[in-house]
Design a protein around this motif. Sequence first.
Motif, mmCIF file in Angstrom:
data_model
loop_
_atom_site.group_PDB
_atom_site.id
_atom_site.type_symbol
_atom_site.label_atom_id
_atom_site.label_comp_id
_atom_site.label_asym_id
_atom_site.label_seq_id
_atom_site.Cartn_x
_atom_site.Cartn_y
_atom_site.Cartn_z
ATOM 1 N N LYS A 49 -8.255 7.851 -0.985
ATOM 2 C CA LYS A 49 -7.085 6.890 -0.902
ATOM 3 C C LYS A 49 -6.914 6.739 -0.246
ATOM 4 N N ASN A 50 -6.669 7.143 0.953
ATOM 5 C CA ASN A 50 -5.681 7.198 1.816
ATOM 6 C C ASN A 50 -6.220 6.588 3.036
ATOM 7 N N GLN A 51 -8.144 6.564 2.660
ATOM 8 C CA GLN A 51 -8.417 5.661 3.761
ATOM 9 C C GLN A 51 -8.435 4.015 3.030
ATOM 10 N N ARG A 52 -8.233 3.295 2.169
ATOM 11 C CA ARG A 52 -7.960 2.463 1.269
ATOM 12 C C ARG A 52 -6.373 2.147 1.300
ATOM 13 N N ARG A 53 -5.710 3.232 1.306
ATOM 14 C CA ARG A 53 -4.238 2.940 1.615
ATOM 15 C C ARG A 53 -4.052 2.033 2.946
ATOM 16 N N GLU A 54 -4.882 2.981 3.710
ATOM 17 C CA GLU A 54 -4.092 2.902 5.121
ATOM 18 C C GLU A 54 -5.010 1.078 5.654
ATOM 19 N N GLU A 55 -6.350 0.721 4.677
ATOM 20 C CA GLU A 55 -6.387 -0.701 5.100
ATOM 21 C C GLU A 55 -5.668 -1.543 4.199
ATOM 22 N N SER A 56 -4.437 -1.056 3.398
ATOM 23 C CA SER A 56 -4.116 -2.289 2.861
ATOM 24 C C SER A 56 -2.665 -1.959 3.602
ATOM 25 N N LEU A 57 -2.359 -1.337 4.361
ATOM 26 C CA LEU A 57 -1.331 -1.330 5.083
ATOM 27 C C LEU A 57 -1.317 -2.361 6.577
ATOM 28 N N SER A 58 -2.635 -2.371 7.020
ATOM 29 C CA SER A 58 -2.485 -3.528 8.032
ATOM 30 C C SER A 58 -2.620 -4.160 7.074
ATOM 31 N N ALA A 59 -2.978 -5.320 5.442
ATOM 32 C CA ALA A 59 -2.946 -6.231 5.176
ATOM 33 C C ALA A 59 -1.416 -6.135 5.283
ATOM 34 N N LEU A 60 -0.745 -5.053 4.734
ATOM 35 C CA LEU A 60 0.349 -6.023 3.862
ATOM 36 C C LEU A 60 1.163 -6.171 5.413
ATOM 37 N N GLU A 61 1.328 -5.310 6.854
ATOM 38 C CA GLU A 61 1.663 -5.593 8.210
ATOM 39 C C GLU A 61 1.270 -7.117 8.428
ATOM 40 N N SER A 62 0.260 -7.463 8.024
ATOM 41 C CA SER A 62 0.168 -8.674 8.566
ATOM 42 C C SER A 62 0.822 -10.031 7.721
ATOM 43 N N GLU A 63 0.730 -9.903 6.053
ATOM 44 C CA GLU A 63 1.461 -10.348 5.418
ATOM 45 C C GLU A 63 3.006 -10.455 5.838
ATOM 46 N N LEU A 64 3.921 -9.211 6.381
ATOM 47 C CA LEU A 64 4.715 -9.196 6.855
ATOM 48 C C LEU A 64 5.237 -10.286 7.716
ATOM 49 N N ARG A 65 4.145 -10.298 8.769
ATOM 50 C CA ARG A 65 4.465 -10.286 9.986
ATOM 51 C C ARG A 65 4.476 -12.151 9.675
ATOM 52 N N ASP A 66 3.847 -12.673 8.678
ATOM 53 C CA ASP A 66 3.397 -14.067 8.409
ATOM 54 C C ASP A 66 4.946 -14.815 7.529
ATOM 55 N N GLU A 67 5.589 -14.110 6.467
ATOM 56 C CA GLU A 67 7.112 -13.987 6.107
ATOM 57 C C GLU A 67 7.765 -14.081 7.408
ATOM 58 N N GLN A 68 7.911 -13.037 8.318
ATOM 59 C CA GLN A 68 8.872 -12.656 9.264
ATOM 60 C C GLN A 68 8.922 -14.631 9.898
ATOM 61 N N SER A 69 7.733 -14.957 10.406
ATOM 62 C CA SER A 69 7.559 -16.201 11.387
ATOM 63 C C SER A 69 7.425 -17.076 10.058
ATOM 64 N N PHE A 70 7.984 -17.248 8.803
ATOM 65 C CA PHE A 70 8.256 -18.518 8.030
ATOM 66 C C PHE A 70 9.618 -18.895 7.515
ATOM 67 N N ASN A 71 10.163 -17.361 8.069
ATOM 68 C CA ASN A 71 11.283 -17.187 7.671
ATOM 69 C C ASN A 71 12.470 -18.236 8.356
ATOM 70 N N ASN A 72 11.388 -17.407 9.884
ATOM 71 C CA ASN A 72 12.117 -17.457 11.131
ATOM 72 C C ASN A 72 12.308 -19.287 11.092
ATOM 73 N N THR A 73 11.016 -19.890 11.042
ATOM 74 C CA THR A 73 11.275 -21.160 11.475
ATOM 75 C C THR A 73 11.838 -22.211 9.716
ATOM 76 N N ASN A 74 12.032 -21.654 9.167
ATOM 77 C CA ASN A 74 13.088 -22.146 8.079
ATOM 78 C C ASN A 74 14.590 -22.103 8.221
ATOM 79 N N ASP A 75 15.081 -21.079 8.872
ATOM 80 C CA ASP A 75 16.369 -20.399 9.220
ATOM 81 C C ASP A 75 16.704 -21.481 9.667
#
Length: 75
Positions: A49-75
Amino acid sequence: MEYKSKPDNRSDNADKIQDMINNTKENIKEAETSMQIGNEQQKQNALEKNQRREESLSALESELRDEQSFNNTND
């Protein structure tokens, strides 16, 4: 009757993703703690389960960067 879709509201997506990241990290810690007292099968399950969670973390962190980038360009 005409249906209209809701406008895309991404204003709080970064906060929600950050909450998911924090929850996932907490789940990893809890699983690591439970591995110290469980039997071999429980330890193996928690490890997988933790191995799957680590994979999810990588994807979530990438998605977070995308959202933060989107918010910075649309502020």
